[in-house]
Scaffold this active site. Structure first.
Site, PDB file in Angstrom:
ATOM      1  N   GLN A 138       0.826  -1.219   0.000  1.00  0.00           N
ATOM      2  CA  GLN A 138       0.000   0.000   0.000  1.00  0.00           C
ATOM      3  C   GLN A 138       0.854   1.259   0.000  1.00  0.00           C
ATOM      4  O   GLN A 138       0.348   2.352  -0.304  1.00  0.00           O
ATOM      5  CB  GLN A 138      -0.936   0.011   1.223  1.00  0.00           C
ATOM      6  CG  GLN A 138      -1.897  -1.155   1.293  1.00  0.00           C
ATOM      7  CD  GLN A 138      -3.019  -1.077   0.249  1.00  0.00           C
ATOM      8  OE1 GLN A 138      -3.153  -0.116  -0.501  1.00  0.00           O
ATOM      9  NE2 GLN A 138      -3.829  -2.121   0.190  1.00  0.00           N
ATOM     10  N   CYS A 186     -10.367  -7.412   0.987  1.00  0.00           N
ATOM     11  CA  CYS A 186      -9.408  -8.156   0.173  1.00  0.00           C
ATOM     12  C   CYS A 186      -9.822  -9.594  -0.107  1.00  0.00           C
ATOM     13  O   CYS A 186      -9.549 -10.117  -1.168  1.00  0.00           O
ATOM     14  CB  CYS A 186      -8.047  -8.162   0.848  1.00  0.00           C
ATOM     15  SG  CYS A 186      -7.189  -6.610   0.601  1.00  0.00           S
TER      16      CYS A 186
HETATM   17  N1  PMP Z   1      -0.524  -6.886   2.106  1.00  0.00           N
HETATM   18  C1  PMP Z   1      -1.286  -5.786   2.116  1.00  0.00           C
HETATM   19  C2  PMP Z   1      -1.003  -4.694   3.095  1.00  0.00           C
HETATM   20  C3  PMP Z   1      -2.352  -5.677   1.217  1.00  0.00           C
HETATM   21  O1  PMP Z   1      -3.105  -4.588   1.233  1.00  0.00           O
HETATM   22  C4  PMP Z   1      -2.591  -6.742   0.293  1.00  0.00           C
HETATM   23  C5  PMP Z   1      -3.738  -6.682  -0.689  1.00  0.00           C
HETATM   24  N2  PMP Z   1      -4.967  -6.343  -0.134  1.00  0.00           N
HETATM   25  C6  PMP Z   1      -1.759  -7.854   0.330  1.00  0.00           C
HETATM   26  C7  PMP Z   1      -0.733  -7.891   1.239  1.00  0.00           C
HETATM   27  C8  PMP Z   1      -1.954  -9.017  -0.621  1.00  0.00           C
HETATM   28  O2  PMP Z   1      -1.592  -8.625  -1.918  1.00  0.00           O
HETATM   29  P1  PMP Z   1      -1.789  -9.556  -3.203  1.00  0.00           P
HETATM   30  O3  PMP Z   1      -3.178  -9.317  -3.645  1.00  0.00           O
HETATM   31  O4  PMP Z   1      -0.798  -9.004  -4.204  1.00  0.00           O
HETATM   32  O5  PMP Z   1      -1.497 -10.943  -2.821  1.00  0.00           O
END
Ligand code: PMP
Length: 368
Positions: free
Chosen positions: A169, A314
């Site tokens: 982020q 997420c």
């Molecule tokens: N870490 C953080 C702080 C995130 O915001 C996210 C995505 N929401 C992730 C890890 C995971 O990322 P990815 O979708 O690339 O696996």
């Protein structure tokens, strides 16, 4: 480029930037195995190495310190499995890809502003008495609150441990320099900066050995087996270059966000802006108004043509109480009211105006 909604959920994922998409489409027109000896293979290798240099440059690393992965989740899993350190400490506000993936981690508390308690970290490391891995995110996905990573790294190193920072982020939104932060490992994700999904990277400090999570072929200098996702990696490289060329991005977002929050507070003076008292990402606003449930606000905003989220969107898409807010000591009733508005490269003042006006209508209905 138009979407059928005003998109204000950039911390979940972002629209892919046109230059990224163009580069990827061109690369996808040819077969791309970067390990092949023939000319097409060499061209694919060129795309990957070019991207490695651009991603490295964005965070002040050397290209050889960048390991490409399928995303931040895989990079984080590689760290949690690969350092050889048995004890892991994580902050109470880590993303599920750290929080739920670490084996019996010790959880370091945060204060009411959502900032890690460094004295507690120091104490916990002293009690363990053996080198440990500390994983502390650089900026929180929900509140945007920026963590004192350099200070945490100094503490981890004083106890002979390692510091990993999950930073998807932060990269591209605030200046990130791995030397200044003095981190050993740092995670990036392309789709949080206008690149494609399915590409991420791990910075591994020169000299640190990490055992691979995915074993098999010799790709990525034997650190991550599997044919490289060449087009996505190249798109990641373009996104990194675009981010490096726009250092004023974070400040521009903060201007939009701060004006938005000021107007929301004028409408509802008892609104709570979580993390609003400390340094945070310019694009992120996490707030709630007493009596207006998050799901009510989300659905009404959705009908008004605005996409925002609540808690961490997420994984499940379901509205559940945010562990981040609970860790900050936010009462359950207030946690149920939290929505997250996150801005990005396509957001303009007209979008903010539409959000504020729509929210004002929803708020006055809820109060009646
Ligand atoms: N870490 C953080 C702080 C995130 O915001 C996210 C995505 N929401 C992730 C890890 C995971 O990322 P990815 O979708 O690339 O696996």
């Amino acid at each position: 480029m138009r979407h059928d909604q005003i998109y204000m959920d950039y911390n979940a994922t972002q629209p892919v930037k046109p230059a990224v998409r163009d580069a990827m489409i061109e690369i996808l027109a040819a077969p791309t195995n970067a390990s092949s000896i023939h000319r097409l293979g060499q061209r694919a290798r060129g795309h990957v190495e070019h991207a490695r240099a651009d991603v490295a440059a964005l965070i002040g690393a050397k290209p050889a310190e960048i390991l490409f992965t399928s995303g931040a989740t895989e990079a984080n899993a590689t760290v949690l499995r690969g350092t050889g350190l048995d004890r892991v400490l994580v902050s109470a506000i880590e993303h599920p890809s750290i929080r739920n993936a670490a084996d019996n981690p010790l959880v370091v508390p945060v204060n009411r502003d959502g900032v890690i308690d460094l004295a507690a970290l120091d104490r916990m490391l002293a009690e363990i008495g053996e080198p440990a891995l500390v994983s502390l995110m650089l900026a929180n996905n929900e509140t945007g609150v920026i963590q004192p990573v350099a200070e945490a790294a100094a503490i981890a190193h004083a106890h002979r441990g390692l510091l990993h920072s999950d930073a998807p982020q932060a990269v591209g939104r605030i200046p990130v320099d791995v030397r200044a932060l003095n981190v050993d490992l740092l995670t990036l994700s392309a789709h949080k900066m206008g690149g494609p999904q399915g590409a991420g990277a791990l910075y591994v400090r020169d000299g640190l050995t990490l055992s691979p999570l995915l074993k098999g072929g010799g790709q990525e200098m034997r650190r991550r087996a599997g044919t490289e996702n060449v087009a996505a990696i190249a798109g990641f490289g373009v996104a990194a270059r675009l981010a490096a060329e726009d250092p004023g991005f974070g400040a521009r977002m903060a201007e939009l966000r701060d004006r938005m929050e000021a107007r929301l507070v004028a409408i509802a003076p008892d609104i709570a802006v979580h993390g609003g008292n400390v340094a945070r990402l310019g694009n992120t606003s996490c707030f709630g108004a007493p009596g207006l449930l998050a799901e009510t606000a989300l659905i009404a905003l959705d009908l008004a043509g605005i996409a925002v989220s609540s808690g961490s969107a997420c994984s499940s898409g379901a509205v559940e109480l945010s562990p981040v807010l609970l860790a900050m000591g936010v009462p359950e009733t207030a946690a149920r009211e939290e929505i997250r508005v996150s801005l990005g490269w396509m957001t303009g003042q007209a979008d903010i105006d539409h959000l504020v006006e729509s929210w004002a209508t929803i708020w006055s209905k809820a109060r009646r």
